[in-house]
Design a protein around this motif. Structure first.
Motif, PDB file in Angstrom:
ATOM      1  N   ALA A  97       0.826  -1.208   0.000  1.00 12.41           N
ATOM      2  CA  ALA A  97       0.000   0.000   0.000  1.00 12.41           C
ATOM      3  C   ALA A  97       0.866   1.267   0.000  1.00 12.41           C
ATOM      4  O   ALA A  97       0.516   2.269  -0.622  1.00 12.41           O
ATOM      5  N   LEU A  98       2.006   1.195   0.685  1.00 17.04           N
ATOM      6  CA  LEU A  98       2.900   2.366   0.719  1.00 17.04           C
ATOM      7  C   LEU A  98       3.461   2.626  -0.678  1.00 17.04           C
ATOM      8  O   LEU A  98       3.489   3.768  -1.143  1.00 17.04           O
ATOM      9  N   ASP A  99       3.898   1.564  -1.355  1.00 18.53           N
ATOM     10  CA  ASP A  99       4.402   1.739  -2.728  1.00 18.53           C
ATOM     11  C   ASP A  99       3.346   2.407  -3.599  1.00 18.53           C
ATOM     12  O   ASP A  99       3.640   3.311  -4.375  1.00 18.53           O
ATOM     13  N   LYS A 100       2.109   1.960  -3.438  1.00 23.62           N
ATOM     14  CA  LYS A 100       1.007   2.494  -4.253  1.00 23.62           C
ATOM     15  C   LYS A 100       0.760   3.981  -3.935  1.00 23.62           C
ATOM     16  O   LYS A 100       0.602   4.795  -4.843  1.00 23.62           O
ATOM     17  N   ALA A 101       0.752   4.306  -2.638  1.00 32.30           N
ATOM     18  CA  ALA A 101       0.489   5.694  -2.239  1.00 32.30           C
ATOM     19  C   ALA A 101       1.586   6.621  -2.775  1.00 32.30           C
ATOM     20  O   ALA A 101       1.307   7.738  -3.222  1.00 32.30           O
ATOM     21  N   LEU A 102       2.837   6.140  -2.756  1.00 24.52           N
ATOM     22  CA  LEU A 102       3.942   6.976  -3.234  1.00 24.52           C
ATOM     23  C   LEU A 102       3.912   7.097  -4.761  1.00 24.52           C
ATOM     24  O   LEU A 102       4.137   8.173  -5.309  1.00 24.52           O
ATOM     25  N   GLU A 103       3.608   5.981  -5.422  1.00 25.57           N
ATOM     26  CA  GLU A 103       3.541   5.966  -6.894  1.00 25.57           C
ATOM     27  C   GLU A 103       2.567   7.026  -7.401  1.00 25.57           C
ATOM     28  O   GLU A 103       2.843   7.711  -8.382  1.00 25.57           O
ATOM     29  N   GLY A 104       1.456   7.147  -6.707  1.00 28.51           N
ATOM     30  CA  GLY A 104       0.431   8.130  -7.073  1.00 28.51           C
ATOM     31  C   GLY A 104       1.002   9.532  -7.163  1.00 28.51           C
ATOM     32  O   GLY A 104       0.494  10.374  -7.895  1.00 28.51           O
ATOM     33  N   ASN A 105       2.079   9.780  -6.441  1.00 22.95           N
ATOM     34  CA  ASN A 105       2.721  11.097  -6.449  1.00 22.95           C
ATOM     35  C   ASN A 105       4.066  11.063  -7.173  1.00 22.95           C
ATOM     36  O   ASN A 105       4.898  11.950  -6.971  1.00 22.95           O
ATOM     37  N   GLY A 106       4.314  10.016  -7.937  1.00 24.60           N
ATOM     38  CA  GLY A 106       5.581   9.905  -8.681  1.00 24.60           C
ATOM     39  C   GLY A 106       6.778   9.702  -7.782  1.00 24.60           C
ATOM     40  O   GLY A 106       7.897  10.087  -8.120  1.00 24.60           O
ATOM     41  N   ARG A 107       6.561   9.087  -6.603  1.00 26.88           N
ATOM     42  CA  ARG A 107       7.674   8.871  -5.684  1.00 26.88           C
ATOM     43  C   ARG A 107       7.897   7.381  -5.457  1.00 26.88           C
ATOM     44  O   ARG A 107       7.090   6.566  -5.851  1.00 26.88           O
ATOM     45  N   LYS A 108       8.974   7.053  -4.767  1.00 30.87           N
ATOM     46  CA  LYS A 108       9.232   5.663  -4.390  1.00 30.87           C
ATOM     47  C   LYS A 108      10.130   5.639  -3.157  1.00 30.87           C
ATOM     48  O   LYS A 108      10.757   6.656  -2.832  1.00 30.87           O
ATOM     49  N   ILE A 109      10.192   4.472  -2.516  1.00 31.89           N
ATOM     50  CA  ILE A 109      11.122   4.297  -1.394  1.00 31.89           C
ATOM     51  C   ILE A 109      12.536   4.145  -1.956  1.00 31.89           C
ATOM     52  O   ILE A 109      12.766   3.338  -2.859  1.00 31.89           O
ATOM     53  N   ASP A 110      13.481   4.928  -1.425  1.00 29.00           N
ATOM     54  CA  ASP A 110      14.855   4.879  -1.912  1.00 29.00           C
ATOM     55  C   ASP A 110      15.730   3.926  -1.109  1.00 29.00           C
ATOM     56  O   ASP A 110      16.676   3.350  -1.635  1.00 29.00           O
ATOM     57  N   ALA A 111      15.448   3.787   0.177  1.00 30.04           N
ATOM     58  CA  ALA A 111      16.242   2.884   1.013  1.00 30.04           C
ATOM     59  C   ALA A 111      15.470   2.524   2.281  1.00 30.04           C
ATOM     60  O   ALA A 111      14.624   3.286   2.749  1.00 30.04           O
ATOM     61  N   VAL A 112      15.793   1.332   2.804  1.00 26.44           N
ATOM     62  CA  VAL A 112      15.188   0.862   4.049  1.00 26.44           C
ATOM     63  C   VAL A 112      16.319   0.551   5.025  1.00 26.44           C
ATOM     64  O   VAL A 112      17.168  -0.298   4.746  1.00 26.44           O
ATOM     65  N   VAL A 113      16.364   1.280   6.110  1.00 28.58           N
ATOM     66  CA  VAL A 113      17.400   1.059   7.121  1.00 28.58           C
ATOM     67  C   VAL A 113      16.826   0.086   8.144  1.00 28.58           C
ATOM     68  O   VAL A 113      15.815   0.375   8.786  1.00 28.58           O
ATOM     69  N   PHE A 114      17.468  -1.076   8.259  1.00 26.85           N
ATOM     70  CA  PHE A 114      16.986  -2.139   9.146  1.00 26.85           C
ATOM     71  C   PHE A 114      17.875  -2.209  10.380  1.00 26.85           C
ATOM     72  O   PHE A 114      19.033  -2.614  10.300  1.00 26.85           O
ATOM     73  N   LEU A 115      17.343  -1.804  11.516  1.00 27.28           N
ATOM     74  CA  LEU A 115      18.082  -1.862  12.784  1.00 27.28           C
ATOM     75  C   LEU A 115      17.788  -3.215  13.416  1.00 27.28           C
ATOM     76  O   LEU A 115      16.665  -3.465  13.853  1.00 27.28           O
ATOM     77  N   ASN A 116      18.787  -4.080  13.419  1.00 26.86           N
ATOM     78  CA  ASN A 116      18.568  -5.449  13.889  1.00 26.86           C
ATOM     79  C   ASN A 116      19.078  -5.615  15.325  1.00 26.86           C
ATOM     80  O   ASN A 116      20.274  -5.487  15.571  1.00 26.86           O
ATOM     81  N   VAL A 117      18.170  -5.884  16.238  1.00 17.27           N
ATOM     82  CA  VAL A 117      18.506  -5.984  17.658  1.00 17.27           C
ATOM     83  C   VAL A 117      17.879  -7.262  18.229  1.00 17.27           C
ATOM     84  O   VAL A 117      16.716  -7.542  17.968  1.00 17.27           O
ATOM     85  N   PRO A 118      18.672  -8.064  18.988  1.00 18.63           N
ATOM     86  CA  PRO A 118      18.116  -9.313  19.537  1.00 18.63           C
ATOM     87  C   PRO A 118      17.033  -9.071  20.603  1.00 18.63           C
ATOM     88  O   PRO A 118      17.042  -8.036  21.278  1.00 18.63           O
ATOM     89  N   ASP A 119      16.150 -10.057  20.747  1.00 16.26           N
ATOM     90  CA  ASP A 119      14.978  -9.919  21.628  1.00 16.26           C
ATOM     91  C   ASP A 119      15.324  -9.496  23.058  1.00 16.26           C
ATOM     92  O   ASP A 119      14.665  -8.623  23.621  1.00 16.26           O
ATOM     93  N   GLU A 120      16.330 -10.119  23.667  1.00 17.24           N
ATOM     94  CA  GLU A 120      16.603  -9.819  25.078  1.00 17.24           C
ATOM     95  C   GLU A 120      17.064  -8.375  25.261  1.00 17.24           C
ATOM     96  O   GLU A 120      16.771  -7.729  26.262  1.00 17.24           O
ATOM     97  N   GLU A 121      17.788  -7.880  24.264  1.00 18.67           N
ATOM     98  CA  GLU A 121      18.225  -6.472  24.301  1.00 18.67           C
ATOM     99  C   GLU A 121      16.999  -5.550  24.191  1.00 18.67           C
ATOM    100  O   GLU A 121      16.914  -4.517  24.862  1.00 18.67           O
ATOM    101  N   VAL A 122      16.024  -5.960  23.374  1.00 12.82           N
ATOM    102  CA  VAL A 122      14.778  -5.187  23.230  1.00 12.82           C
ATOM    103  C   VAL A 122      14.082  -5.056  24.582  1.00 12.82           C
ATOM    104  O   VAL A 122      13.661  -3.963  24.981  1.00 12.82           O
ATOM    105  N   VAL A 123      14.002  -6.165  25.317  1.00  5.47           N
ATOM    106  CA  VAL A 123      13.302  -6.145  26.609  1.00  5.47           C
ATOM    107  C   VAL A 123      14.004  -5.180  27.568  1.00  5.47           C
ATOM    108  O   VAL A 123      13.355  -4.339  28.200  1.00  5.47           O
ATOM    109  N   THR A 124      15.339  -5.269  27.646  1.00  9.04           N
ATOM    110  CA  THR A 124      16.088  -4.374  28.537  1.00  9.04           C
ATOM    111  C   THR A 124      15.869  -2.915  28.146  1.00  9.04           C
ATOM    112  O   THR A 124      15.632  -2.053  28.989  1.00  9.04           O
TER     113      THR A 124
END
Ligand code: AMP
Length: 215
Positions: A97-124
């Motif tokens: 749906a995001l791709d579609k909403a951006l396309e409507g305005n001639g835009r697109k996602i340029d990059a996705v930054v993925f912050l990868n953190v293990p579960d136990e660190e998330v809890v802390t």
């Protein structure tokens, strides 16, 4: 050219903190569905009343609700202004749906930054997280304390703990993340848009790595 980014990762990965840095460096419009939904809950709107039960249980608010919020917002942003999507998309349907909403305005996602953190660190991290109810700035009781205990550096407002930052709900949010949100990683991986940043050093060090990649 306007830069359109997604910041992605489990709850507590540091999306909010890195979003502040990215917004300031690249002059982006920062759209956080979590912040928007919390605002709706606070204002007691129809959307807020519906969303509240899902948020308090660590479940996802239904796709049609969040997709409408984001699509309506995207339509109001000038084409030459870059946007940072924080906490959205969280399902494959939302990603499409995001791709579609951006396309409507001639835009697109340029990059996705993925912050990868293990579960136990998330809890802390989430158990010690505090937030400013006025400006949404994020702190941590030991990791990123405010200058004056319990008070926001920007607004001087008393910091709060989010209702969903308790261990039971945090574990549910992690389950939701693994079952419903993780497939989105593949979606962007196949489009060659994914930049994974692991857990290393300070938030500033993480920002430096992200900037280096994006520049
Ligand atoms: P966050 O502040 O991003 O951790 O979001 C807090 C809560 O808001 C989540 O646990 C969900 O209940 C809800 N939420 C935020 N963004 C979304 C989304 N994109 N889709 C569904 N629910 C969401």
């Amino acid at each position: 050219m306007a830069l359109n980014l997604v910041i992605f990762g489990p709850p507590g990965a540091g999306k909010g903190t890195q979003s502040e840095a990215l917004r300031d460096k690249y002059n982006l419009e920062h759209l956080s569905t979590g912040d928007m939904l919390r605002e709706a809950v606070k204002n007691g709107t129809e959307t807020g009343l519906l969303a509240k039960q899902y948020m308090e249980g660590g479940k996802l608010v239904p796709d049609e609700v969040v997709i409408k919020i984001i699509s309506d917002k995207v339509a109001t942003i000038a084409a030459d202004r870059g946007t940072l999507f924080d906490g959205f998309p969280r399902t494959l349907d939302q990603a499409a749906a995001l791709d579609k909403a951006l396309e409507g305005n001639g835009r697109k996602i340029d990059a996705v930054v993925f912050l990868n953190v293990p579960d136990e660190e998330v809890v802390t991290r989430l158990c010690g997280r505090r937030m400013c109810p006025a400006c949404n700035a994020i702190y941590h009781v030991t990791g990123k304390p405010p200058k004056k205990e319990g008070v926001c550096d920007n607004e001087g407002a008393a910091l709060i703990q989010r209702a969903d930052d308790n261990e039971t709900v945090i574990r549910q949010r992690l389950d939701t993340y693994h079952s419903q949100t993780q497939p989105v990683i593949d979606y962007y991986g196949k489009k060659n848009l994914l930049k994974e940043v692991g857990l290393t050093g300070s938030p500033q060090e993480t920002s430096r790595k992200i900037f280096e990649y994006l520049d």
